[in-house]
Write an enzyme that holds these catalytic residues in place. Structure first.
Site, PDB file in Angstrom:
ATOM      1  N   LYS A 127       0.692  -1.123  -0.010  1.00  0.00           N
ATOM      2  CA  LYS A 127      -0.084   0.151   0.008  1.00  0.00           C
ATOM      3  C   LYS A 127       0.772   1.257   0.079  1.00  0.00           C
ATOM      4  O   LYS A 127       0.484   2.113  -0.522  1.00  0.00           O
ATOM      5  CB  LYS A 127      -0.749   0.135   1.106  1.00  0.00           C
ATOM      6  CG  LYS A 127      -2.040  -0.933   1.377  1.00  0.00           C
ATOM      7  CD  LYS A 127      -3.006  -0.898   2.405  1.00  0.00           C
ATOM      8  CE  LYS A 127      -3.959  -2.103   2.307  1.00  0.00           C
ATOM      9  NZ  LYS A 127      -4.775  -2.048   3.613  1.00  0.00           N
ATOM     10  N   GLU A 171       1.511   6.514 -10.983  1.00  0.00           N
ATOM     11  CA  GLU A 171       0.821   5.250 -10.480  1.00  0.00           C
ATOM     12  C   GLU A 171       0.206   4.505 -11.683  1.00  0.00           C
ATOM     13  O   GLU A 171       0.031   3.213 -11.787  1.00  0.00           O
ATOM     14  CB  GLU A 171      -0.063   5.353  -9.310  1.00  0.00           C
ATOM     15  CG  GLU A 171      -1.399   6.130  -9.672  1.00  0.00           C
ATOM     16  CD  GLU A 171      -1.175   7.519  -9.501  1.00  0.00           C
ATOM     17  OE1 GLU A 171      -2.294   8.295  -9.534  1.00  0.00           O
ATOM     18  OE2 GLU A 171      -0.047   8.329  -9.655  1.00  0.00           O
ATOM     19  N   ASP A 177      62.167 -17.258  -0.516  1.00  0.00           N
ATOM     20  CA  ASP A 177      63.442 -16.855  -0.902  1.00  0.00           C
ATOM     21  C   ASP A 177      63.791 -16.657  -2.264  1.00  0.00           C
ATOM     22  O   ASP A 177      64.665 -15.934  -2.585  1.00  0.00           O
ATOM     23  CB  ASP A 177      64.564 -17.910  -0.229  1.00  0.00           C
ATOM     24  CG  ASP A 177      64.149 -19.389  -0.824  1.00  0.00           C
ATOM     25  OD1 ASP A 177      63.228 -19.621  -1.608  1.00  0.00           O
ATOM     26  OD2 ASP A 177      64.682 -20.359  -0.136  1.00  0.00           O
ATOM     27  N   HIS A 182      60.428 -26.560 -10.404  1.00  0.00           N
ATOM     28  CA  HIS A 182      59.797 -27.619 -10.564  1.00  0.00           C
ATOM     29  C   HIS A 182      58.725 -27.649 -12.077  1.00  0.00           C
ATOM     30  O   HIS A 182      57.764 -28.073 -12.235  1.00  0.00           O
ATOM     31  CB  HIS A 182      58.432 -27.678  -9.611  1.00  0.00           C
ATOM     32  CG  HIS A 182      59.108 -28.059  -8.354  1.00  0.00           C
ATOM     33  ND1 HIS A 182      59.701 -29.199  -8.136  1.00  0.00           N
ATOM     34  CD2 HIS A 182      59.353 -27.180  -7.190  1.00  0.00           C
ATOM     35  CE1 HIS A 182      60.156 -28.947  -6.819  1.00  0.00           C
ATOM     36  NE2 HIS A 182      60.020 -27.787  -6.371  1.00  0.00           N
TER      37      HIS A 182
END
Length: 612
Positions: free
Chosen positions: A149, A161, A407, A459
């Site tokens: 409302k 509206e 490191d 690696h």
């Protein structure tokens, strides 16, 4: 909303003068300046937290600054296209501490001569709630706001509206607003919310006008800066409505509030209140300070190796003023106790040698989170050294800022500040020692990676069926070219009586090492020479992979084995690399102690900035 969050409200101030024009803003600021002194005298706050860039925040910051109250400003350094910009930057100049949301905002604050040590890059606090809100129930919230409302009353008052596509709202509670935004087909307007918070959900946004010009935005934002015709906005709606963009974390990662609380706790209320600005150097300045002339700005550098624990006082120019060495203990408790003991001793000695210690830098093996100062996983050479918070106990004991890094990264920082990497935009450092490590500098910045695992260069796999590496894989560079790998091969030759040649001798109790293999190769041992050539080739292949991935202009070989490998690496590059990267320079480091110099660089490069 403040009352709902159960804050104790000391005073309520009504300062906003009704009106939509500039005069109303000025009157509101003036009214606040009249009322605030009495309130602040009664509150006597230690720190005043001021948020954002509204005109009423400017009144608060002005009052606090004139009354010698410390100010922490949140969301400074950002750029937009209205008077908000001037207000935001004015508050910045009044504030003593700064919490910013983006890297660009941090750089803006630095450019505005704010003290680096008082700036925290935390992210936007609202993102802490935004990034955890997506999966909550939202349908009931949407239904409530589409049929209340109150909504009808507001729409009637606004005169819209009758249009079925509009819902007018004066205010939506934040928790509910989040759900509406997260599940909207599009957001349109000129609010900063559109370019900041909405990015957390990837909701499409159409930003109208120039109010937010200059703000950082995600790819979900489409700008209509000069929307002088309806067609532009309609076209933008056709492009944006219903799309789903990736979530943007430009303004935060959801952890801003813990960072801010930690930052607040770190503020020393005893330090002088007077602001200091970090102006650029002024040419031909004749101002001199006897303390600066007599003192040498220095760092405490700590190197945690597999065998030894070393602490040194290192000057700004890279001179090792004093060095201490002890065997590295085997347990966590003994190791931390020895680090603290050696650092305290070195810090006391620094006074005697006229050095002012700016902080502590720690170089250690393993995977490190430098933001938190935590060793995440250690190498097998250092026992009981995983999930270790180094920053907190050392900082608490010495009352100095502490930086921690791997490191290999420290070796790269040493080269960047004191060695061959000085002034080089893109270079790679490879450490050849007991293991193989390294660091990568790209566009003058060290690369850590998303999980702090970048530059694990040892690696890189160069053979699928090569020897087993300590990491559990096969064919890594480290399995061929590290000191441990060469020692392994030397022992094999020695066990078969194939190591020693004329001119070599070993005592019975002497341990076979990589040095014996190198000596044998120099004296004509063909098998030893073949092992070294294979190791050099493996290292060279790894370097070629790095060249093809990062395309640096310089490769620096560091460590005790570097001089033995440099020619082999150059040969492999000439044979295997693409022609576009063959011009890379490969050099041997000229730094006597890159581990300690790198640890010192952590301090000397970053003492002007606080990082959590």
């Amino acid at each position: 909303m403040i009352e709902q969050d159960d804050f104790d409200i000391h005073t309520r101030l009504h300062t906003i003068v009704r009106g939509e024009d500039e005069a109303a803003m000025v009157e509101s600021v003036g009214l606040a300046l009249v009322k605030l002194p009495d309130v602040l005298n009664r509150l006597k706050p230690d720190i005043m937290i001021v948020h954002g860039d509204r005109f009423d925040a400017l009144a608060l910051a002005t009052s606090a600054a004139l009354m010698n109250i410390r100010i922490l400003h949140i969301e400074g350094g950002e750029v937009s296209g209205t008077i908000d910009d001037s207000i935001r930057h004015a508050i910045t100049k009044l504030a003593h501490y700064h919490v910013c949301c983006t890297r660009s905002a941090e750089q803006h604050l630095i450019a505005m001569c704010e003290d680096h040590d008082r700036i925290l890059l935390a992210g936007c606090p609202s993102y802490d709630k935004l990034l955890s809100a997506r999966n909550k129930d939202y349908m009931s919230i949407i239904r409530m706001w589409l049929g209340s409302k109150e909504m009808v009353r507001v729409m009637r008052k606004k005169g819209i509206e009758h249009h079925p596509n509009f819902r007018a709202v004066k205010h939506v509670p934040f928790d509910q607003f989040i759900q509406l935004v997260a599940h909207a087909g599009c957001m349109i307007g000129n609010s900063s919310c559109g370019v900041r918070e909405v990015g957390a959900f990837g909701t499409p946004v159409i930003n109208l006008g120039t109010r937010q010009t200059g703000r950082e935005t995600g790819e979900n934002v489409l700008h209509v800066r000069d929307a002088d015709t309806q067609d532009k906005i309609l076209h933008a709606l056709h492009l944006q409505f219903g799309k789903q963009y990736p979530c943007s974390k430009i303004y935060g990662d959801g952890n801003a509030v813990p960072r801010i609380l930690k930052f607040l706790k770190s503020i020393d209320l005893k330090e002088p209140l007077q602001k200091k600005f970090c102006f650029p150097p002024v040419k031909d300045s004749i101002s001199q300070d006897i303390d600066h002339i007599l003192e040498t700005q220095s760092a405490l550098a700590v190197d945690l190796g597999g065998t030894n624990l070393r602490v040194a006082i290192v000057s700004m120019k890279g001179e090792i003023v004093k060095k201490y060495t002890q065997l590295n203990p085997k347990t966590y408790e003994d190791r931390l106790e020895l680090i603290l003991k050696m650092c305290v001793e070195a810090a006391s000695e620094a006074v005697n040698v006229n050095c002012r210690i700016l902080g502590v830098g720690i170089s250690t093996g393993g995977r490190v989170n430098p933001r938190e100062g935590i060793v995440l996983h250690s190498t097998k050479l250092i026992q009981e050294w995983s999930s270790v918070d180094l920053r907190t106990p050392i900082s608490d004991a010495l009352h100095l800022p502490v930086w921690v890094d791997n490191d290999g990264n420290c070796a790269a920082l040493a080269e960047r500040k004191f060695g061959h990497g000085k002034g080089i935009e893109n270079f790679v450092t490879l450490i050849t020692g007991t293991g193989i490590g390294g660091g990568i500098v790209h566009q003058h910045e060290l690369i850590h990676g998303s999980s702090f695992c970048a530059a694990e260069l040892g690696h890189i796999v160069v053979s699928l069926d090569g020897p087993e590496c300590l990491c559990g894989s096969q064919g890594c560079i480290e399995a061929y070219a590290s000191g441990i790998a060469l020692q392994r091969e030397a022992k094999k030759l020695h066990d078969e009586d194939l190591l020693l040649v004329e001119g070599m001798s070993m005592k019975k109790e002497e341990v076979v090492s990589a040095a014996h293999l190198i000596q044998a190769a120099k004296l004509g041992n063909t098998k030893a020479d073949s092992i070294l050539r294979t190791a050099g080739t493996a290292l060279g292949l790894g370097v070629v992979n790095i060249l093809h991935t990062m395309n640096p202009s310089l490769v620096i070989l560091s460590g005790v084995l570097a001089s033995h490998y440099v020619n082999a690496v150059k040969d492999v590059i000439n044979q295997q690399a693409l022609s576009s990267v063959k011009t890379v320079d490969v050099v041997v480091s000229n730094l006597a102690d890159p581990a300690l110099l790198g640890a010192a660089s952590l301090v000397l490069d970053y003492t002007t900035r606080r990082i959590y």
